[in-house]
Design a protein around this motif. Structure first.
Motif, PDB file in Angstrom:
ATOM      1  N   LEU A 144      -1.453  -1.214   2.074  1.00 50.40           N
ATOM      2  CA  LEU A 144      -0.501  -0.149   2.399  1.00 50.40           C
ATOM      3  C   LEU A 144      -0.771   1.099   1.572  1.00 50.40           C
ATOM      4  O   LEU A 144      -0.691   2.225   2.076  1.00 50.40           O
ATOM      5  CB  LEU A 144       0.934  -0.628   2.156  1.00 50.40           C
ATOM      6  N   SER A 145      -1.098   0.906   0.295  1.00 47.17           N
ATOM      7  CA  SER A 145      -1.385   2.042  -0.580  1.00 47.17           C
ATOM      8  C   SER A 145      -2.627   2.791  -0.108  1.00 47.17           C
ATOM      9  O   SER A 145      -2.661   4.027  -0.106  1.00 47.17           O
ATOM     10  CB  SER A 145      -1.583   1.565  -2.025  1.00 47.17           C
ATOM     11  N   LYS A 153      -1.754   4.740   3.016  1.00 45.94           N
ATOM     12  CA  LYS A 153      -0.923   5.906   2.692  1.00 45.94           C
ATOM     13  C   LYS A 153      -1.771   7.020   2.084  1.00 45.94           C
ATOM     14  O   LYS A 153      -1.586   8.203   2.403  1.00 45.94           O
ATOM     15  CB  LYS A 153       0.184   5.518   1.709  1.00 45.94           C
ATOM     16  N   ASN A 154      -2.706   6.654   1.212  1.00 47.74           N
ATOM     17  CA  ASN A 154      -3.548   7.659   0.563  1.00 47.74           C
ATOM     18  C   ASN A 154      -4.580   8.254   1.510  1.00 47.74           C
ATOM     19  O   ASN A 154      -5.065   9.365   1.280  1.00 47.74           O
ATOM     20  CB  ASN A 154      -4.259   7.039  -0.652  1.00 47.74           C
ATOM     21  N   ASN A 163      -4.282   8.410   5.272  1.00 45.97           N
ATOM     22  CA  ASN A 163      -3.562   8.111   6.514  1.00 45.97           C
ATOM     23  C   ASN A 163      -4.456   8.372   7.722  1.00 45.97           C
ATOM     24  O   ASN A 163      -4.899   9.500   7.956  1.00 45.97           O
ATOM     25  CB  ASN A 163      -2.294   8.955   6.605  1.00 45.97           C
ATOM     26  N   TYR A 201       5.309  -1.654   9.402  1.00 47.67           N
ATOM     27  CA  TYR A 201       4.900  -0.918   8.208  1.00 47.67           C
ATOM     28  C   TYR A 201       3.726   0.007   8.520  1.00 47.67           C
ATOM     29  O   TYR A 201       3.515   0.996   7.814  1.00 47.67           O
ATOM     30  CB  TYR A 201       4.492  -1.871   7.082  1.00 47.67           C
ATOM     31  N   TYR A 221      -2.131   3.890  10.582  1.00 49.88           N
ATOM     32  CA  TYR A 221      -1.307   4.890   9.926  1.00 49.88           C
ATOM     33  C   TYR A 221      -0.081   4.200   9.321  1.00 49.88           C
ATOM     34  O   TYR A 221       0.460   3.258   9.919  1.00 49.88           O
ATOM     35  CB  TYR A 221      -0.827   5.957  10.923  1.00 49.88           C
ATOM     36  N   ILE A 222       0.361   4.659   8.182  1.00 50.43           N
ATOM     37  CA  ILE A 222       1.562   4.085   7.584  1.00 50.43           C
ATOM     38  C   ILE A 222       2.795   4.711   8.229  1.00 50.43           C
ATOM     39  O   ILE A 222       2.809   5.907   8.561  1.00 50.43           O
ATOM     40  CB  ILE A 222       1.572   4.295   6.044  1.00 50.43           C
ATOM     41  N   GLU A 246       7.167   5.385   8.335  1.00 49.03           N
ATOM     42  CA  GLU A 246       8.206   5.726   7.364  1.00 49.03           C
ATOM     43  C   GLU A 246       8.759   4.458   6.716  1.00 49.03           C
ATOM     44  O   GLU A 246       9.029   4.425   5.509  1.00 49.03           O
ATOM     45  CB  GLU A 246       9.334   6.499   8.049  1.00 49.03           C
ATOM     46  N   VAL A 252       6.277   3.371   4.124  1.00 45.11           N
ATOM     47  CA  VAL A 252       6.358   4.211   2.927  1.00 45.11           C
ATOM     48  C   VAL A 252       7.533   3.772   2.062  1.00 45.11           C
ATOM     49  O   VAL A 252       7.411   3.643   0.838  1.00 45.11           O
ATOM     50  CB  VAL A 252       6.515   5.701   3.314  1.00 45.11           C
TER      51      VAL A 252
END
Length: 209
Positions: A23-24, A27-28, A30, A68, A85-86, A88, A91
């Motif tokens: 997930l990280s 997010k970094n 996307n 997620y 893509y992450i 909301e 996040v």
């Protein structure tokens, strides 16, 4: 343990350490493919652990089911490619998990490093010297407390703040004790050398003509 979670691809009832890492990464960066996620993980672990497609792709599917991440299918070089893509929700889950586990994880990581480096000659001393550059008082928690909230949650929060600050104080006192012992050891050595030097002095006789 990884961020307070088991570092595995699946951990029932909560987000696993590997899910947290993936997930990280999403997010970094996307908008990233599963292949690129695997390459990024391999690069981070520098050969100590290799992610496999059989682990990462099912994990990505579970993250999608949990909402997620969202998946976008694109055609690239006449081949179907999935981009992640992450969301909301993802996040928020990432933020909540990090907030609730970060301090415990950092403490665990510190203990792990201290244990490992004790097996490496002189390395422990070098790392100890490195950490001497960080003043513990500057790391004291600066958490806000509500002096008008009578709820049990606020009471528990204040107890936690006190506990964290006590831990910081104890670490500082331990560091002071170490420095005091080092000062005494070197002062004793200095005194011994000066006494021996004084004893070893020889008078130089001057002959009169």
């Amino acid at each position: 343990m990884f961020f307070g979670k088991r570092f595995s691809s699946y951990h029932p009832g909560s987000i696993s350490g590997l899910e947290l890492l993936v997930l990280s990464i999403i997010k970094n960066t996307n908008g990233i493919s599963g292949y690129d996620i695997i390459q990024e993980i391999d690069k981070k672990f520098k050969g100590m652990w290799n992610a496999s497609a059989g682990t990462i792709y099912p994990l990505l599917s579970r993250l999608s089911v949990k909402d997620y991440v969202k998946i976008e299918e694109v055609i690239e070089n006449n081949r179907l490619k999935k981009i992640y893509y992450i969301t909301e929700k993802g996040v928020n889950e990432l933020k909540n998990t990090l907030n609730s586990n970060l301090r415990r994880s950092v403490d665990s990581l510190g203990d792990y490093i201290q244990t490992v480096i004790k097996a490496i000659p002189r390395f422990e001393k070098n790392v100890d010297m490195l950490f001497c550059g960080f003043p513990f008082h500057a790391c004291a928690p600066e958490e806000e407390v509500d002096n008008s909230d009578l709820s049990q949650n606020n009471i528990n929060h204040i107890k936690k703040v006190i506990s964290n600050m006590t831990l910081t104080r104890d670490k500082l006192l331990k560091r002071v004790d170490i420095i005091e012992n080092e000062i005494k050891k070197h002062q004793d050595l200095l005194n011994k050398l000066e006494v021996e030097r004084e004893k070893s002095k020889k008078e130089i006789e001057i002959e009169e003509e």
